[in-house]
Motif scaffolding. Structure first.
Motif, PDB file in Angstrom:
ATOM      1  N   SER A  46      -3.884  18.417 -70.499  1.00 49.19           N
ATOM      2  CA  SER A  46      -5.034  18.228 -71.384  1.00 49.19           C
ATOM      3  C   SER A  46      -4.871  16.976 -72.251  1.00 49.19           C
ATOM      4  CB  SER A  46      -5.227  19.463 -72.256  1.00 49.19           C
ATOM      5  OG  SER A  46      -4.084  19.665 -73.067  1.00 49.19           O
ATOM      6  N   THR A  47      -4.025  16.068 -71.817  1.00 43.40           N
ATOM      7  CA  THR A  47      -3.734  14.858 -72.586  1.00 43.40           C
ATOM      8  C   THR A  47      -4.248  13.625 -71.864  1.00 43.40           C
ATOM      9  OG1 THR A  47      -1.744  15.874 -73.502  1.00 43.40           O
ATOM     10  CG2 THR A  47      -1.865  13.468 -73.597  1.00 43.40           C
ATOM     11  N   LEU A  48      -4.997  12.797 -72.588  1.00 42.19           N
ATOM     12  CA  LEU A  48      -5.395  11.492 -72.079  1.00 42.19           C
ATOM     13  C   LEU A  48      -4.209  10.554 -72.266  1.00 42.19           C
ATOM     14  CD1 LEU A  48      -7.749   9.751 -70.965  1.00 42.19           C
ATOM     15  CD2 LEU A  48      -8.192   9.089 -73.337  1.00 42.19           C
ATOM     16  N   VAL A  49      -3.812   9.891 -71.212  1.00 40.92           N
ATOM     17  CA  VAL A  49      -2.652   9.001 -71.247  1.00 40.92           C
ATOM     18  C   VAL A  49      -3.123   7.571 -71.018  1.00 40.92           C
ATOM     19  CG1 VAL A  49      -0.435   8.402 -70.200  1.00 40.92           C
ATOM     20  CG2 VAL A  49      -1.131  10.807 -70.384  1.00 40.92           C
ATOM     21  N   ILE A  50      -2.776   6.703 -71.955  1.00 34.10           N
ATOM     22  CA  ILE A  50      -3.009   5.269 -71.817  1.00 34.10           C
ATOM     23  C   ILE A  50      -1.649   4.663 -71.497  1.00 34.10           C
ATOM     24  CG2 ILE A  50      -3.758   3.164 -72.977  1.00 34.10           C
ATOM     25  CD1 ILE A  50      -5.984   5.353 -72.540  1.00 34.10           C
ATOM     26  N   ALA A  51      -1.530   4.040 -70.332  1.00 37.38           N
ATOM     27  CA  ALA A  51      -0.232   3.501 -69.907  1.00 37.38           C
ATOM     28  C   ALA A  51      -0.265   1.979 -69.912  1.00 37.38           C
ATOM     29  CB  ALA A  51       0.131   4.014 -68.520  1.00 37.38           C
ATOM     30  N   LYS A  72       0.351  -4.437 -80.287  1.00 34.99           N
ATOM     31  CA  LYS A  72      -0.155  -4.040 -78.977  1.00 34.99           C
ATOM     32  C   LYS A  72      -0.448  -2.537 -78.967  1.00 34.99           C
ATOM     33  CE  LYS A  72      -1.098  -4.373 -74.571  1.00 34.99           C
ATOM     34  NZ  LYS A  72      -2.252  -5.101 -74.063  1.00 34.99           N
ATOM     35  N   LEU A  73       0.442  -1.740 -79.532  1.00 36.39           N
ATOM     36  CA  LEU A  73       0.233  -0.296 -79.582  1.00 36.39           C
ATOM     37  C   LEU A  73      -1.001   0.058 -80.407  1.00 36.39           C
ATOM     38  CD1 LEU A  73       3.920   0.895 -79.961  1.00 36.39           C
ATOM     39  CD2 LEU A  73       2.479   1.048 -77.908  1.00 36.39           C
ATOM     40  N   ALA A  74      -1.202  -0.627 -81.523  1.00 37.63           N
ATOM     41  CA  ALA A  74      -2.394  -0.389 -82.349  1.00 37.63           C
ATOM     42  C   ALA A  74      -3.656  -0.730 -81.565  1.00 37.63           C
ATOM     43  CB  ALA A  74      -2.309  -1.205 -83.640  1.00 37.63           C
ATOM     44  N   ARG A  75      -3.627  -1.848 -80.837  1.00 37.44           N
ATOM     45  CA  ARG A  75      -4.773  -2.246 -80.018  1.00 37.44           C
ATOM     46  C   ARG A  75      -5.037  -1.211 -78.920  1.00 37.44           C
ATOM     47  NH1 ARG A  75      -3.755  -7.124 -79.801  1.00 37.44           N
ATOM     48  NH2 ARG A  75      -2.387  -7.214 -77.990  1.00 37.44           N
ATOM     49  N   LYS A 116       7.410   8.133 -72.369  1.00 33.59           N
ATOM     50  CA  LYS A 116       6.239   8.875 -72.842  1.00 33.59           C
ATOM     51  C   LYS A 116       6.131   8.754 -74.359  1.00 33.59           C
ATOM     52  CE  LYS A 116       6.087  12.520 -69.364  1.00 33.59           C
ATOM     53  NZ  LYS A 116       6.076  13.987 -69.183  1.00 33.59           N
ATOM     54  N   GLY A 117       4.893   8.654 -74.821  1.00 35.22           N
ATOM     55  CA  GLY A 117       4.622   8.709 -76.260  1.00 35.22           C
ATOM     56  C   GLY A 117       5.261   7.597 -77.062  1.00 35.22           C
ATOM     57  N   VAL A 118       5.058   6.371 -76.652  1.00 30.28           N
ATOM     58  CA  VAL A 118       5.669   5.239 -77.361  1.00 30.28           C
ATOM     59  C   VAL A 118       4.889   4.815 -78.595  1.00 30.28           C
ATOM     60  CG1 VAL A 118       6.823   4.343 -75.314  1.00 30.28           C
ATOM     61  CG2 VAL A 118       4.562   3.471 -75.912  1.00 30.28           C
ATOM     62  N   GLY A 119       3.680   5.258 -78.732  1.00 28.24           N
ATOM     63  CA  GLY A 119       2.918   4.803 -79.881  1.00 28.24           C
ATOM     64  C   GLY A 119       1.803   5.675 -80.306  1.00 28.24           C
TER      65      GLY A 119
END
Length: 119
Positions: A46-51, A72-75, A116-119
């Motif tokens: 149920s998680t949207l992942v942006i890679a 970059k993570l904020a963007r 996983k979950g860097v930002g």
């Protein structure tokens, strides 16, 4: 196509295949808007992942993960919201992952690393 562009495209294909092998369903590639680009959009449960995918031929100039900055993570967080609105996809959780691909060429196999979950 420039060699650097071809390397990046190959890295994104390898990263997508890697994520799919983990059971993470890739639903979009190279989505662009005026604010930037998302390399891969995926769904993990149920998680949207942006890679964010970073590909290099070697570690000569540092590990690919080192090029993922706080800016970059904020963007990417902003782009995730924009992508979700445009595609009417609203999942309860969002995660930003990083995928590093070292693809030395010359018949040597690429190495894929995933955080996983860097930002």
């Amino acid at each position: 196509m420039k060699a650097k562009d071809a390397l990046g495209r190959r890295g994104e294909i390898l990263a997508a295949d890697y994520l799919e092998d983990l059971g993470i369903r890739v639903i979009d590639h190279n989505w662009r808007c005026r604010n930037g680009e998302i390399d891969l959009v995926a769904v993990d449960g149920s998680t949207l992942v942006i890679a964010e995918v970073k590909t290099r031929r070697s570690l000569r100039y540092g590990h690919p993960f080192e090029s993922i900055t706080a800016a970059k993570l904020a963007r990417l967080r902003t782009l995730a919201v924009l992508w979700s609105r445009e595609h009417a996809v609203h999942l309860p959780a969002l995660r930003i992952d990083a995928v590093a691909v070292i693809d030395p060429g010359g018949g040597r196999p690429p190495v894929v690393e995933h955080l996983k979950g860097v930002g």
